[in-house]
Enzyme design. Structure first.
Site, PDB file in Angstrom:
ATOM      1  N   ALA A 115     -18.712  -4.560 -13.665  1.00  0.00           N
ATOM      2  CA  ALA A 115     -19.900  -4.327 -12.841  1.00  0.00           C
ATOM      3  C   ALA A 115     -19.697  -4.907 -11.445  1.00  0.00           C
ATOM      4  O   ALA A 115     -20.625  -5.419 -10.816  1.00  0.00           O
ATOM      5  CB  ALA A 115     -21.130  -4.937 -13.513  1.00  0.00           C
ATOM      6  N   ASN A 154     -20.500  -5.228 -19.100  1.00  0.00           N
ATOM      7  CA  ASN A 154     -19.843  -6.273 -18.306  1.00  0.00           C
ATOM      8  C   ASN A 154     -19.860  -7.617 -19.019  1.00  0.00           C
ATOM      9  O   ASN A 154     -20.759  -7.907 -19.804  1.00  0.00           O
ATOM     10  CB  ASN A 154     -20.549  -6.406 -16.950  1.00  0.00           C
ATOM     11  CG  ASN A 154     -19.701  -7.148 -15.947  1.00  0.00           C
ATOM     12  OD1 ASN A 154     -18.502  -6.873 -15.822  1.00  0.00           O
ATOM     13  ND2 ASN A 154     -20.288  -8.096 -15.242  1.00  0.00           N
ATOM     14  N   ARG A 155     -18.812  -8.416 -18.760  1.00  0.00           N
ATOM     15  CA  ARG A 155     -18.709  -9.775 -19.301  1.00  0.00           C
ATOM     16  C   ARG A 155     -19.969 -10.574 -18.970  1.00  0.00           C
ATOM     17  O   ARG A 155     -20.510 -11.272 -19.801  1.00  0.00           O
ATOM     18  CB  ARG A 155     -17.471 -10.448 -18.686  1.00  0.00           C
ATOM     19  CG  ARG A 155     -17.245 -11.861 -19.085  1.00  0.00           C
ATOM     20  CD  ARG A 155     -15.926 -12.354 -18.554  1.00  0.00           C
ATOM     21  NE  ARG A 155     -15.868 -12.361 -17.088  1.00  0.00           N
ATOM     22  CZ  ARG A 155     -14.805 -12.701 -16.383  1.00  0.00           C
ATOM     23  NH1 ARG A 155     -13.677 -13.036 -17.000  1.00  0.00           N
ATOM     24  NH2 ARG A 155     -14.832 -12.697 -15.071  1.00  0.00           N
ATOM     25  N   SER A 166       0.821  -1.223   0.000  1.00  0.00           N
ATOM     26  CA  SER A 166       0.000   0.000   0.000  1.00  0.00           C
ATOM     27  C   SER A 166       0.849   1.266   0.000  1.00  0.00           C
ATOM     28  O   SER A 166       1.828   1.385   0.742  1.00  0.00           O
ATOM     29  CB  SER A 166      -0.903   0.011   1.235  1.00  0.00           C
ATOM     30  OG  SER A 166      -1.556   1.266   1.324  1.00  0.00           O
ATOM     31  N   LYS A 214     -13.673  -3.995   2.012  1.00  0.00           N
ATOM     32  CA  LYS A 214     -14.523  -2.810   1.801  1.00  0.00           C
ATOM     33  C   LYS A 214     -16.008  -3.073   2.055  1.00  0.00           C
ATOM     34  O   LYS A 214     -16.744  -2.161   2.423  1.00  0.00           O
ATOM     35  CB  LYS A 214     -14.336  -2.258   0.392  1.00  0.00           C
ATOM     36  CG  LYS A 214     -12.990  -1.570   0.184  1.00  0.00           C
ATOM     37  CD  LYS A 214     -12.929  -0.892  -1.174  1.00  0.00           C
ATOM     38  CE  LYS A 214     -11.571  -0.245  -1.393  1.00  0.00           C
ATOM     39  NZ  LYS A 214     -11.536   0.549  -2.634  1.00  0.00           N
ATOM     40  N   GLY A 251      -4.812   5.187 -13.060  1.00  0.00           N
ATOM     41  CA  GLY A 251      -5.551   5.700 -11.908  1.00  0.00           C
ATOM     42  C   GLY A 251      -4.739   6.319 -10.777  1.00  0.00           C
ATOM     43  O   GLY A 251      -5.210   6.377  -9.637  1.00  0.00           O
ATOM     44  N   ASP A 286     -13.880   6.865  -2.936  1.00  0.00           N
ATOM     45  CA  ASP A 286     -13.327   6.418  -4.224  1.00  0.00           C
ATOM     46  C   ASP A 286     -13.927   7.190  -5.404  1.00  0.00           C
ATOM     47  O   ASP A 286     -13.197   7.675  -6.274  1.00  0.00           O
ATOM     48  CB  ASP A 286     -13.578   4.915  -4.421  1.00  0.00           C
ATOM     49  CG  ASP A 286     -12.645   4.054  -3.586  1.00  0.00           C
ATOM     50  OD1 ASP A 286     -11.515   4.499  -3.308  1.00  0.00           O
ATOM     51  OD2 ASP A 286     -13.043   2.942  -3.222  1.00  0.00           O
TER      52      ASP A 286
END
Ligand code: ATR
Length: 278
Positions: free
Chosen positions: A131, A154-155, A18, A69, A242, A105
């Site tokens: 997703a 999404n897949r 991190s 999370k 990102g 986020d």
């Protein structure tokens, strides 16, 4: 006896990689805030007990990263609206009546896109790929910028449909499978799949990219992700990792804890330099 420093940290598993201690250490120096910020490697079975003990002993705040999370939603006594929409918490803060759960986020992504990169999202066409939990955290804040349309692809199409349905009251959002992505190019494409981490490229059509398309990968590293390499080959306008979101979500957590928003430019530059030299 000197005054004890206010205690903060990041909880994850694993967490050794991190960058949060580096980022918050710089924020603290820059704003003159005297805090301690530590890494806590805590397995899932011990997460709730660890968090409760941390706050019971006077800890002031925690960042929460993978895989905790969602578990962090339950440990919070109260959630901010954006954490409730995200159904995930990345920031816990001590409040007089208990532990507050927040999610910074999406706000971090929006601040990077709009303030750091100068992009306009309002009335533009936005595509989010994936997703899962990462997408869930950013859809609300992106819809807050009033794009013309936000498509989640999404897949597994059903997950995209379900996520879009959950957010319809916040704006124009549609969920699709990759095969249904036949529209004209998008203005912004955000890759929020975990495919990048595995070096894989989701199978979506090149027609989503035009010369005006900005491509953003939530993942970051010392080299371009598979998605950004592919997007660059298709001739996109910009291909961005990102890093900015990482620093901006941390700055927003720092603000939630300390009431001061640190300047992020120096930290972002230092982080890129540090990573380039690894
Ligand atoms: P996260 O919390 O990181 O979003 P997640 O909830 O497991 O993790 O979701 C991972 C996302 O990446 C999902 O959208 C997943 O697609 P599926 O819902 O079809 O599983 C997507 N993903 C992971 N690997 C992928 C790959 N190789 N190609 C396309 N999509 C992929």
């Amino acid at each position: 006896m000197g005054t004890a420093l206010d205690q903060y940290g990041v909880v994850g598993h694993p967490v050794g990689h991190s960058l949060s201690p580096f980022i918050h250490g710089m924020f603290a120096r820059e704003t003159g805030q005297r805090i301690s910020y530590r890494l806590y490697d805590v397995p899932p079975a011990e997460f709730h007990a660890h968090v409760r003990a941390f706050f019971a002993q006077g800890g002031r705040g925690l960042n929460v990263t993978l895989p905790h999370k969602i578990a962090a939603v339950e440990v919070a006594h109260e959630l901010t609206p954006r954490a409730a929409w995200a159904a995930a918490v990345n920031t816990l803060a001590a409040r007089p009546d208990g532990i507050l759960g927040d999610n910074t986020d999406g706000a971090g992504l929006v601040r990077d896109l709009c303030d750091n990169l100068g992009l306009v999202i309002t009335h533009r066409r936005v595509l989010v790929i994936g997703a899962g939990g990462a997408t869930r955290g950013i859809v609300g804040p992106l819809l807050g910028l009033a794009p013309e349309l936000l498509v989640i692809a999404n897949r597994t199409p059903q997950r995209a449909h379900a996520l879009a349905t959950a957010f319809t009251e916040l704006g124009a959002v549609r969920g699709v499978g990759f095969a249904e992505l036949v529209d004209a190019p998008f203005d912004l494409i955000v890759n929020a799949t975990s495919a990048s981490l595995a070096g894989e490229l989701p199978p979506f059509p090149p027609s989503v990219i035009g010369p005006q398309t900005v491509c953003y990968d939530l993942a970051y590293g010392s080299s371009a992700t598979a998605f950004l390499e592919w997007a660059t080959r298709q001739g996109c306008a910009r291909a961005l990792q990102g890093w900015g979101m990482l620093v901006e979500q941390a700055a927003e957590s720092f603000r939630v804890w300390r009431g001061i928003r640190p300047d992020t430019a120096q930290v972002l530059a230092a982080l890129k330099e540090r990573t380039a030299s690894v």
